[in-house]
Design a protein around this motif. Structure first.
Motif, PDB file in Angstrom:
ATOM      1  N   LEU A  54       4.531   7.516   0.265  1.00  0.00           N
ATOM      2  CA  LEU A  54       5.651   6.242   1.470  1.00  0.00           C
ATOM      3  C   LEU A  54       5.201   5.058   0.517  1.00  0.00           C
ATOM      4  N   LEU A  55       5.256   3.720   0.843  1.00  0.00           N
ATOM      5  CA  LEU A  55       5.066   2.746   0.805  1.00  0.00           C
ATOM      6  C   LEU A  55       5.588   1.379   2.188  1.00  0.00           C
ATOM      7  N   LYS A  56       4.435   0.664   1.728  1.00  0.00           N
ATOM      8  CA  LYS A  56       4.463  -0.106   2.865  1.00  0.00           C
ATOM      9  C   LYS A  56       4.451  -1.406   3.147  1.00  0.00           C
ATOM     10  N   LYS A  97       4.901  -4.338   4.631  1.00  0.00           N
ATOM     11  CA  LYS A  97       4.126  -5.676   6.341  1.00  0.00           C
ATOM     12  C   LYS A  97       4.254  -4.266   7.126  1.00  0.00           C
ATOM     13  N   ASN A  98       5.618  -4.354   8.089  1.00  0.00           N
ATOM     14  CA  ASN A  98       5.446  -3.163   8.942  1.00  0.00           C
ATOM     15  C   ASN A  98       6.744  -2.461   8.422  1.00  0.00           C
ATOM     16  N   LYS A  99       7.677  -2.240   7.758  1.00  0.00           N
ATOM     17  CA  LYS A  99       7.898  -2.208   7.418  1.00  0.00           C
ATOM     18  C   LYS A  99       7.898  -0.784   6.110  1.00  0.00           C
ATOM     19  N   LEU A 100       8.548   0.421   6.348  1.00  0.00           N
ATOM     20  CA  LEU A 100       8.221   1.523   5.393  1.00  0.00           C
ATOM     21  C   LEU A 100       9.322   2.085   5.039  1.00  0.00           C
ATOM     22  N   TYR A 101       8.966   2.818   3.529  1.00  0.00           N
ATOM     23  CA  TYR A 101      10.035   3.371   2.393  1.00  0.00           C
ATOM     24  C   TYR A 101       9.446   4.317   2.317  1.00  0.00           C
ATOM     25  N   VAL A 102      10.409   5.153   1.693  1.00  0.00           N
ATOM     26  CA  VAL A 102       9.868   6.575   0.911  1.00  0.00           C
ATOM     27  C   VAL A 102      10.330   7.155  -0.134  1.00  0.00           C
ATOM     28  N   LEU A 103      10.085   7.968  -1.338  1.00  0.00           N
ATOM     29  CA  LEU A 103      10.545   7.787  -2.246  1.00  0.00           C
ATOM     30  C   LEU A 103       9.968   9.622  -2.541  1.00  0.00           C
ATOM     31  N   THR A 104      11.380  10.549  -2.789  1.00  0.00           N
ATOM     32  CA  THR A 104      10.933  11.826  -2.576  1.00  0.00           C
ATOM     33  C   THR A 104      10.654  12.265  -4.007  1.00  0.00           C
ATOM     34  N   LYS A 105      10.241  13.725  -4.120  1.00  0.00           N
ATOM     35  CA  LYS A 105       9.569  14.685  -4.980  1.00  0.00           C
ATOM     36  C   LYS A 105      11.187  14.482  -5.770  1.00  0.00           C
ATOM     37  N   ASN A 106      11.607  13.838  -7.517  1.00  0.00           N
ATOM     38  CA  ASN A 106      13.119  14.108  -8.278  1.00  0.00           C
ATOM     39  C   ASN A 106      13.550  13.043  -7.486  1.00  0.00           C
ATOM     40  N   ASN A 107      13.590  12.341  -6.664  1.00  0.00           N
ATOM     41  CA  ASN A 107      14.503  11.189  -6.566  1.00  0.00           C
ATOM     42  C   ASN A 107      14.069   9.627  -7.655  1.00  0.00           C
ATOM     43  N   ASP A 108      15.169   9.032  -7.151  1.00  0.00           N
ATOM     44  CA  ASP A 108      14.737   8.067  -8.217  1.00  0.00           C
ATOM     45  C   ASP A 108      14.560   6.478  -7.336  1.00  0.00           C
ATOM     46  N   GLU A 109      15.177   7.204  -6.268  1.00  0.00           N
ATOM     47  CA  GLU A 109      15.934   5.473  -5.556  1.00  0.00           C
ATOM     48  C   GLU A 109      14.407   5.768  -3.700  1.00  0.00           C
ATOM     49  N   ILE A 110      13.559   4.617  -3.337  1.00  0.00           N
ATOM     50  CA  ILE A 110      13.432   4.260  -2.698  1.00  0.00           C
ATOM     51  C   ILE A 110      14.225   4.158  -1.774  1.00  0.00           C
ATOM     52  N   LYS A 111      13.649   4.664  -0.530  1.00  0.00           N
ATOM     53  CA  LYS A 111      14.308   4.191   0.984  1.00  0.00           C
ATOM     54  C   LYS A 111      13.676   4.011   2.125  1.00  0.00           C
ATOM     55  N   ALA A 112      14.672   3.191   2.708  1.00  0.00           N
ATOM     56  CA  ALA A 112      13.941   2.794   3.909  1.00  0.00           C
ATOM     57  C   ALA A 112      13.413   3.793   5.001  1.00  0.00           C
ATOM     58  N   ILE A 113      12.840   3.594   5.830  1.00  0.00           N
ATOM     59  CA  ILE A 113      12.662   4.344   6.980  1.00  0.00           C
ATOM     60  C   ILE A 113      13.006   4.224   8.146  1.00  0.00           C
ATOM     61  N   SER A 137       1.041  -0.556  -0.009  1.00  0.00           N
ATOM     62  CA  SER A 137      -0.242   0.359   0.159  1.00  0.00           C
ATOM     63  C   SER A 137       0.693   1.526  -0.177  1.00  0.00           C
ATOM     64  N   LEU A 138       0.103   2.523  -0.185  1.00  0.00           N
ATOM     65  CA  LEU A 138       1.388   3.733   0.265  1.00  0.00           C
ATOM     66  C   LEU A 138       0.261   4.799   0.034  1.00  0.00           C
ATOM     67  N   ALA A 139       0.856   5.654   0.627  1.00  0.00           N
ATOM     68  CA  ALA A 139       0.257   6.854   1.315  1.00  0.00           C
ATOM     69  C   ALA A 139       1.101   7.755   0.345  1.00  0.00           C
ATOM     70  N   PHE A 140       1.043   9.302   0.527  1.00  0.00           N
ATOM     71  CA  PHE A 140       1.262  10.169  -0.388  1.00  0.00           C
ATOM     72  C   PHE A 140       0.878  11.326  -0.168  1.00  0.00           C
ATOM     73  N   VAL A 186       0.738  10.356   5.014  1.00  0.00           N
ATOM     74  CA  VAL A 186       1.970  11.874   5.771  1.00  0.00           C
ATOM     75  C   VAL A 186       1.135  12.718   5.081  1.00  0.00           C
ATOM     76  N   THR A 187       1.241  14.138   6.002  1.00  0.00           N
ATOM     77  CA  THR A 187       1.314  14.971   5.754  1.00  0.00           C
ATOM     78  C   THR A 187       2.563  16.201   5.406  1.00  0.00           C
ATOM     79  N   ASN A 188       2.781  16.772   4.611  1.00  0.00           N
ATOM     80  CA  ASN A 188       3.609  17.771   4.612  1.00  0.00           C
ATOM     81  C   ASN A 188       5.254  16.406   4.997  1.00  0.00           C
ATOM     82  N   GLU A 189       5.560  16.940   6.127  1.00  0.00           N
ATOM     83  CA  GLU A 189       6.719  16.166   6.449  1.00  0.00           C
ATOM     84  C   GLU A 189       6.555  14.777   7.988  1.00  0.00           C
ATOM     85  N   SER A 190       5.322  15.216   8.162  1.00  0.00           N
ATOM     86  CA  SER A 190       4.385  14.409   9.705  1.00  0.00           C
ATOM     87  C   SER A 190       4.029  12.514   9.336  1.00  0.00           C
TER      88      SER A 190
END
Length: 232
Positions: A179-181, A183-199, A170-173, A211-215
């Motif tokens: 943000l991508l989920k 199971k119980n792990k979260l990952y982020v893809l920031t704007k203008n980025n091509d790498e999905i990183k673990a949070i 699932s995802l949130a934006f 997710v709302t802005n930086e929250s």
């Protein structure tokens, strides 16, 4: 924070919360008031998207129907896809610009930008070949998560990015952060980025996340936790 709700659909920068307390009741809670919308004829709310608080869309998948609400949760438009010509078997919807919503047409296996006032498809994407898991959007981009890939489309319906799905469910934006989920792990893809990183976050069961802005909000077992995203 303890929150006794069934499902949270969104929290804006002012702390306004959009949520359900049962299958039928959609709520908007500000610091001063709580207002509700209930439609017993359509039963369970599958998804609700308050990205545009003046045109909130609710989707009732069991009835193949969407409802558009204004900021007072008054019904301003009803879209019964069973009666549209041609018929549309819709499994996901999300916000578009003007009087449009993004819909996933299950029979055609494609994402369509649907103008609900004129009953016309403004544009459509190339069909996808795997099961769709989630759909989120804003006025500029649409994010379609399937079992095989994450597709990112612009408002012209053109595919701008495509990532292999490595187990995301699932995802949130919100604005700059997707943000991508898994199971119980979260990952982020920031704007203008091509790498999905673990949070890096506390080891929690994640029933829901937003997710709302930086929250970052994580909701589980009646507890809503808020974290600040610290992204490099």
């Amino acid at each position: 924070m303890e929150v006794d709700v069934q499902k949270i659909f969104g929290i804006d920068t002012f702390g306004t919360m959009y949520y359900s307390t049962d299958d039928n009741t959609f709520n908007k809670r500000t610091k001063d008031t709580i207002i509700t919308y209930t439609n017993y004829q359509l039963a369970e709310i599958s998804t609700a998207n308050p990205f545009n608080p003046l045109k909130i869309n609710l989707f009732y998948q069991d009835f193949n129907t969407a409802i558009i609400l204004d900021n007072r949760l008054a019904e301003v438009f009803k879209i019964d896809f069973n009666t549209t010509v041609p018929y549309k078997n819709v499994t996901f919807i999300s916000t578009g610009f003007d009087n449009t919503i993004w819909i996933y047409n299950q029979d055609l296996q494609q994402l369509e930008l649907y103008d609900y006032k004129t009953n016309k498809i403004r544009l459509k994407t190339v069909p996808v070949q795997s099961e769709v898991l989630d759909l989120k959007s804003d006025y500029n981009f649409s994010y379609l998560l399937t079992k095989n890939y994450l597709y990112i489309y612009n408002y012209f319906g053109s595919l701008v990015k495509k990532f292999e799905n490595k187990g995301y469910d699932s995802l949130a934006f919100s604005k700059a952060n997707l943000l991508l989920k898994e199971k119980n792990k979260l990952y982020v893809l920031t704007k203008n980025n091509d790498e999905i990183k673990a949070i890096d976050h506390p080891n929690l069961l994640i029933n829901q996340f937003l997710v709302t802005n930086e929250s970052l909000y994580i909701y589980n077992d009646g507890i809503l936790r808020q974290y600040q995203l610290k992204l490099e």
